[in-house]
Scaffold this active site. Structure first.
Site, PDB file in Angstrom:
ATOM      1  N   SER A 188       0.830  -1.212   0.000  1.00 24.35           N
ATOM      2  CA  SER A 188       0.000   0.000   0.000  1.00 24.35           C
ATOM      3  C   SER A 188       0.861   1.257   0.000  1.00 24.35           C
ATOM      4  CB  SER A 188      -0.895   0.037   1.242  1.00 24.35           C
ATOM      5  OG  SER A 188      -1.764  -1.054   1.239  1.00 24.35           O
ATOM      6  N   THR A 201       0.840  -4.204   9.475  1.00 27.00           N
ATOM      7  CA  THR A 201       0.657  -5.510   8.853  1.00 27.00           C
ATOM      8  C   THR A 201       0.895  -6.592   9.898  1.00 27.00           C
ATOM      9  OG1 THR A 201       1.546  -7.174   7.340  1.00 27.00           O
ATOM     10  CG2 THR A 201       3.048  -5.412   7.917  1.00 27.00           C
ATOM     11  N   ILE A 202       0.012  -7.553   9.951  1.00 24.97           N
ATOM     12  CA  ILE A 202       0.239  -8.651  10.902  1.00 24.97           C
ATOM     13  C   ILE A 202       1.489  -9.437  10.510  1.00 24.97           C
ATOM     14  CG2 ILE A 202      -2.218  -8.870  11.461  1.00 24.97           C
ATOM     15  CD1 ILE A 202      -2.157 -11.562   9.874  1.00 24.97           C
ATOM     16  N   ASP A 203       1.923  -9.315   9.245  1.00 24.96           N
ATOM     17  CA  ASP A 203       3.082 -10.084   8.778  1.00 24.96           C
ATOM     18  C   ASP A 203       4.402  -9.547   9.342  1.00 24.96           C
ATOM     19  OD1 ASP A 203       1.076 -11.243   7.262  1.00 24.96           O
ATOM     20  OD2 ASP A 203       1.565 -10.124   5.449  1.00 24.96           O
ATOM     21  N   ARG A 217      -2.486 -36.688  20.305  1.00 29.06           N
ATOM     22  CA  ARG A 217      -2.494 -36.320  18.888  1.00 29.06           C
ATOM     23  C   ARG A 217      -1.356 -35.359  18.520  1.00 29.06           C
ATOM     24  NH1 ARG A 217      -9.003 -35.283  18.481  1.00 29.06           N
ATOM     25  NH2 ARG A 217      -9.537 -37.358  17.739  1.00 29.06           N
ATOM     26  N   MET A 265      -0.946 -17.254   9.567  1.00 31.96           N
ATOM     27  CA  MET A 265      -0.706 -16.347   8.438  1.00 31.96           C
ATOM     28  C   MET A 265       0.716 -15.779   8.495  1.00 31.96           C
ATOM     29  SD  MET A 265      -4.169 -14.162   7.859  1.00 31.96           S
ATOM     30  CE  MET A 265      -5.502 -14.792   6.860  1.00 31.96           C
ATOM     31  N   GLY A 266       0.978 -14.831   7.628  1.00 32.07           N
ATOM     32  CA  GLY A 266       2.289 -14.170   7.626  1.00 32.07           C
ATOM     33  C   GLY A 266       2.848 -13.929   6.244  1.00 32.07           C
ATOM     34  N   GLU A 300       1.939 -20.093   6.746  1.00 27.63           N
ATOM     35  CA  GLU A 300       1.165 -20.426   5.538  1.00 27.63           C
ATOM     36  C   GLU A 300       1.999 -20.546   4.267  1.00 27.63           C
ATOM     37  OE1 GLU A 300      -1.692 -17.294   4.882  1.00 27.63           O
ATOM     38  OE2 GLU A 300      -0.167 -15.738   4.784  1.00 27.63           O
ATOM     39  N   HIS A 327      -8.326 -15.685   9.373  1.00 27.50           N
ATOM     40  CA  HIS A 327      -8.539 -14.258   9.641  1.00 27.50           C
ATOM     41  C   HIS A 327      -8.836 -13.937  11.100  1.00 27.50           C
ATOM     42  CE1 HIS A 327      -8.763 -14.577   5.310  1.00 27.50           C
ATOM     43  NE2 HIS A 327      -8.439 -13.305   5.279  1.00 27.50           N
TER      44      HIS A 327
END
Ligand code: F6P
Length: 351
Positions: free
Chosen positions: A110, A131-133, A168, A175-176, A228, A275
């Site tokens: 952006s 940004t969450i990244d 288990r 995300m990222g 991801e 999300h």
């Protein structure tokens, strides 16, 4: 203007911008709706913002102004399938509203678009990184990252007990985009046994050996965090679909689940956090940085220091030219502190 994907903490930024502008400088503040599309619309879509209007949003996720991560104005997708350069319409919208300056809250994509618009149309632009990244290299923290890490950590906390109860292997896909910042931070904080990030190659055997080693020590379960954008062992990207602007990641958790189950017969389950990492109440740190960035961005405008982006370095707010922010992409450093810490905790990260 908020631009690109939303995240928690954006409203804290907007609130700080409005308070500083109105109370200190007696300026009028307009919030642009839906990123650049608000300036493209006829008439331009903007809302007058006062402290009273923004205050109730401090704790709310998302952005009160709306946003979009689609529709690059220089190659805007038209309903007939063609693409058109609509940059001049946005520049016209800025002038039509009589703006003296624009604060753009966005990630590197952006900010690059907004800077190009500013240069073309002589707009006075100041940027705020979000940004969450957390991949904007000029700032230690971007708005939204801390909340995303908290959400991923909490997910691991919850998975821990159900993993142990059922013996288990639990796989959490986070995300990222191309960077593993969320995965490595949440993985360490949430006590993961395996953390896979795009920056470090791994083997399925390495993961299976970690699971077996735990079993030999009486630990009947295993927590795996995977970013991801991690690829298959053979190096293929795992994506859901792609539009013509960018691909969407998704599915690496399921791939790992099948590989691990096929190799050692472990019972696996996959959680894709998606999300949820972008929504919800912003953490106190995101609100704090949001407030700091908002005030600092307004002060830059007061000093007529345009074409800069505010940054967070060593607990201080600073600013750098936007061009620097765009080119300095920051992935996880494979030799850095967090990787060393994870390895020091015996977490499998790859080879
Ligand atoms: O860049 C932020 C981000 O949340 C990435 O981590 C993720 O890959 C992408 O946006 C998801 O985009 P969308 O909201 O278009 O699904």
């Amino acid at each position: 203007m908020t631009s690109g994907g939303d995240c928690a903490g954006l409203n804290a930024v907007i609130r700080a911008v409005v308070h500083r502008s109105v109370n200190t400088y007696r300026w009028e503040v307009l919030g642009i709706r839906q990123a650049t599309q608000g300036l493209m619309a006829q008439p331009p879509q903007a809302v007058n913002l006062s402290p009273d209007k923004v205050d109730p949003f401090l704790t709310a996720g998302g952005t009160m102004l709306g946003t979009t991560n689609k529709g690059n104005p220089f190659a805007f997708p038209m309903p007939d399938g063609s693409v058109r350069d609509r940059s001049e319409e946005i520049i016209a919208g800025y002038h039509q509203l009589g703006l003296d300056a624009l604060i753009g809250i966005g990630g590197d994509g952006s900010l690059a678009i907004l800077q190009r618009l500013a240069q073309q149309g002589n707009l006075n632009l100041v940027g705020i990184p979000k940004t969450i990244d957390n991949d904007v290299g000029v700032t230690e923290l971007s708005i939204g990252f801390d909340t995303a890490v908290s959400i991923a950590t909490e997910a691991l906390d919850r998975l821990h007990f159900t993993a142990a109860s059922h013996s288990r292997v639990m796989i959490l896909e986070v995300m990222g985009r191309d960077a593993g910042h969320i995965a490595i931070s949440a993985g360490i904080a949430g006590g993961a046994d395996v953390i896979l990030i795009p920056e470090i190659p791994y083997t399925i055997d390495g993961i299976c050996q970690t699971i077996k080693k735990r079993q030999e020590h009486g630990k009947n379960y295993c927590l795996i965090v995977v970013a991801e954008a991690v690829r298959t062992e053979a190096g293929e990207a795992v994506t859901l679909a792609s539009d013509f602007e960018q691909c969407r990641f998704g599915g690496i958790g399921q791939y790992l689940s099948e590989q691990i189950c096929g190799r050692i017969g472990a019972e696996t389950r996959v959680t894709v956090l998606g999300h949820t990492q972008r929504g919800g109440t912003p953490s106190s740190l995101d609100r704090l940085i949001g407030a700091t960035f908002g005030v600092a961005a307004v002060d830059l405008i007061a000093q007529e220091q345009y074409d800069r982006v505010v940054t967070w370095q060593n607990r201080q707010v600073r600013s750098v030219p936007i061009s620097e922010a765009i080119v300095r992409y920051a992935a996880v450093n494979p030799e850095g502190t967090l990787v060393r810490t994870a390895r020091g905790l015996d977490i499998y990260l790859g080879d």
